[in-house]
Design a protein around this motif. Structure first.
Motif, PDB file in Angstrom:
ATOM      1  N   ILE A  99       0.838  -1.352  -0.113  1.00 43.55           N
ATOM      2  CA  ILE A  99       0.093   0.068   0.027  1.00 43.55           C
ATOM      3  C   ILE A  99       0.804   1.330  -0.147  1.00 43.55           C
ATOM      4  O   ILE A  99       1.928   1.285   0.882  1.00 43.55           O
ATOM      5  CB  ILE A  99      -0.766  -0.101   1.184  1.00 43.55           C
ATOM      6  N   THR A 100       0.690   2.225  -0.791  1.00 40.56           N
ATOM      7  CA  THR A 100       1.173   3.584  -1.048  1.00 40.56           C
ATOM      8  C   THR A 100       0.870   4.727  -0.467  1.00 40.56           C
ATOM      9  O   THR A 100       1.172   5.621  -0.118  1.00 40.56           O
ATOM     10  CB  THR A 100       1.663   3.844  -2.367  1.00 40.56           C
ATOM     11  N   GLY A 101      -0.786   4.402  -0.337  1.00 39.76           N
ATOM     12  CA  GLY A 101      -1.643   5.755   0.167  1.00 39.76           C
ATOM     13  C   GLY A 101      -2.773   5.317   0.983  1.00 39.76           C
ATOM     14  O   GLY A 101      -3.181   3.947   1.126  1.00 39.76           O
ATOM     15  N   VAL A 102      -3.215   5.981   1.906  1.00 38.05           N
ATOM     16  CA  VAL A 102      -4.383   5.576   2.841  1.00 38.05           C
ATOM     17  C   VAL A 102      -5.182   6.798   3.030  1.00 38.05           C
ATOM     18  O   VAL A 102      -4.932   7.589   3.241  1.00 38.05           O
ATOM     19  CB  VAL A 102      -4.034   4.898   4.100  1.00 38.05           C
ATOM     20  N   ALA A 103      -6.731   6.104   2.905  1.00 35.67           N
ATOM     21  CA  ALA A 103      -7.634   7.235   3.236  1.00 35.67           C
ATOM     22  C   ALA A 103      -8.234   7.087   4.505  1.00 35.67           C
ATOM     23  O   ALA A 103      -8.610   6.032   4.855  1.00 35.67           O
ATOM     24  CB  ALA A 103      -8.880   7.338   2.158  1.00 35.67           C
ATOM     25  N   LEU A 121       3.550   6.913   3.806  1.00 34.44           N
ATOM     26  CA  LEU A 121       2.339   6.813   3.094  1.00 34.44           C
ATOM     27  C   LEU A 121       1.761   8.151   2.761  1.00 34.44           C
ATOM     28  O   LEU A 121       1.682   9.107   3.403  1.00 34.44           O
ATOM     29  CB  LEU A 121       1.285   5.867   3.864  1.00 34.44           C
ATOM     30  N   GLU A 122       0.853   8.154   1.702  1.00 36.66           N
ATOM     31  CA  GLU A 122       0.229   9.368   1.100  1.00 36.66           C
ATOM     32  C   GLU A 122      -1.001   9.305   2.064  1.00 36.66           C
ATOM     33  O   GLU A 122      -1.692   8.025   1.645  1.00 36.66           O
ATOM     34  CB  GLU A 122       0.103   9.481  -0.481  1.00 36.66           C
ATOM     35  N   HIS A 124      -5.122  10.921   3.027  1.00 39.84           N
ATOM     36  CA  HIS A 124      -6.028  11.454   2.758  1.00 39.84           C
ATOM     37  C   HIS A 124      -6.955  11.335   3.960  1.00 39.84           C
ATOM     38  O   HIS A 124      -7.477  10.302   4.358  1.00 39.84           O
ATOM     39  CB  HIS A 124      -6.857  11.410   1.480  1.00 39.84           C
ATOM     40  N   HIS A 161     -14.406   9.125  -4.357  1.00 41.07           N
ATOM     41  CA  HIS A 161     -12.926   8.915  -4.910  1.00 41.07           C
ATOM     42  C   HIS A 161     -12.731   7.340  -4.882  1.00 41.07           C
ATOM     43  O   HIS A 161     -11.853   6.773  -5.321  1.00 41.07           O
ATOM     44  CB  HIS A 161     -12.102   9.495  -3.557  1.00 41.07           C
ATOM     45  N   THR A 180      -4.200   1.964  -2.915  1.00 43.00           N
ATOM     46  CA  THR A 180      -4.749   2.822  -1.781  1.00 43.00           C
ATOM     47  C   THR A 180      -5.378   1.957  -0.911  1.00 43.00           C
ATOM     48  O   THR A 180      -6.270   1.225  -1.406  1.00 43.00           O
ATOM     49  CB  THR A 180      -5.436   4.096  -2.472  1.00 43.00           C
TER      50      THR A 180
END
Length: 412
Positions: A99-103, A121-122, A124, A161, A180
């Motif tokens: 995983i590289t991004g997490v909401a 991690l990116e 949001h 999103h 994500t």
């Protein structure tokens, strides 16, 4: 915290004043600080905000360590926030899964998002409450463009999103494999920044049915209370109970690539900087009942919640003290991070007079009291005992079969 207080605080003057006050760790210190700041001519809103934050920063050290010195909080947000060390381990799992991004939907004051961003991690981050979202934005500001914070609901963000409807199996498969992930910490208390109360699972926000449905489509971690109804857990997720320094702090449900192959039950035990984990494909069968041996063993709460006591017992050649009581017994101590061992001194009737005599004979003046399966208040029971010696011991009050027993023991 009211919006007017936050507005007064988020100014150069307010933040300088907060940093200058330092942590406030007692009621007397609060009163002195209020008097001093009001005498200096500061507004009531600013004084209330500064003193309140200084008090919360002192309390937050237990969860956030040195980071607490530069963070802002609400009382409710701090109470519900994940400990930073636990959140860091969740972030590590996401990184390991690609995983590289997490909401972070329902981010609160940003405690989990802080760990996610710290792991590279990116992020949001989204929260429905205006004040809470503003505080999260402040706490996450050092990460710059790698973190965005907005006010809004989890459902609104997911619709915009993460796709809505998802009638196409191809689209659903794409989301499951996406880099994500979603982190959900549903609100389990009434709305507010200070005094809140727990609500029933049917009143969580966002609703659990919605959260579980999202987890079927998107790699997701869902944080719940450790006592959540096991019968209400989705069958396809990995359920991981987490214990930190002796306290079971949460249950996390992992889905998609965040759920490990062949693992449906897990007990993570964190002791200081060390992490240990017991995993299984399902609830473990209970071990056989065995007569009281030379040692009694108390499994960690995460192991009990995950129903992995049987696996722990069989690994260490131990048995159940009673089929309905979460104590194990054997003739040797358990060299395991998943249980505490106690060497049995003697077994006594559950009678204060008999126990007091044994304590006096053994010169015991400091007594740890544990109990399972008996309707006894340890604090009230302690007052009935004569504790005047120089040594220490543990008293285990437990039901074995149809009888109550008091087991006097020493930590091994």
């Amino acid at each position: 915290m009211q919006l007017s207080e936050l507005t007064a605080l988020l100014t150069p003057e307010g933040l300088r004043l907060l940093d200058g006050v330092g942590p406030i760790d007692s009621t007397d210190a609060v009163a002195r600080a209020v008097t001093r700041l009001r005498a200096a001519g500061h507004s009531p809103d600013l004084v209330s905000a500064v003193v309140g934050q200084a008090r919360l920063r002192a309390k937050a050290v237990a969860k956030f360590g040195g980071f607490a010195e530069r963070m802002l909080f609400t009382r409710a947000g701090l109470e519900q926030a994940t400990r930073l060390g636990v959140a860091a381990r969740h972030a590590g799992r996401m990184r390991a899964a690609g995983i590289t991004g997490v909401a972070d939907l329902g981010c609160g004051i940003g405690g989990d998002a802080l760990a996610f961003a710290g792991a590279g991690l990116e992020v949001h981050a989204v929260d429905a409450d205006e004040v809470t979202a503003a505080i999260a934005a402040y706490n996450l500001a050092p990460f710059g463009g790698d973190v965005t914070v907005q006010q809004g609901t989890a459902e609104e963000f997911a619709d915009t999103h993460l796709g809505r409807g998802l009638d196409s199996s191809e689209e659903a498969a794409h989301l499951r494999d996406a880099p994500t992930a979603v982190w959900l910490d549903p609100a389990r208390r009434t709305a507010g920044h200070s005094e809140t109360r727990r609500v029933a699972a049917s009143d969580y926000s966002p609703a659990l049915d919605w959260a579980f449905a999202l987890a079927e489509r998107v790699p997701t971690g869902i944080k719940l209370g450790p006592g959540h109804d096991r019968n209400a857990l989705p069958t396809g997720s990995e359920a991981q109970w987490v214990s930190a320094d002796g306290s079971v702090v949460e249950l996390v449900l992992w889905s998609g690539p965040l759920a490990r192959e062949g693992v449906r039950r897990a007990a993570m035990v964190i002791r200081g900087d060390e992490t240990h984990e017991l995993t299984a494909p399902a609830d473990a069968e209970d071990a056989e009942v065995r007569a009281l041996g030379a040692y009694v063993h108390e499994p960690d709460g995460a192991v009990i919640r995950a129903r992995l006591i049987g696996d722990l017992a069989r690994e260490h050649d131990a048995g159940m003290l009673d089929p309905h009581i979460a104590y194990l017994t054997s003739d040797a101590p358990l060299d395991s991070p998943f249980a505490a061992s106690f060497r049995v001194r003697e077994v006594l009737p559950v009678q204060p007079k008999a126990i007091s005599a044994a304590l006096k004979k053994a010169d015991i003046g400091r007594l740890e009291i544990k109990k399972r399966g008996v309707d006894i208040d340890p604090a009230a029971f302690r007052k009935k005992l004569a504790l005047r010696g120089s040594r220490e011991a543990t008293l285990i009050l437990a039901r074995i079969g149809d009888a109550r027993h008091a087991i006097l023991a020493d930590r091994a």
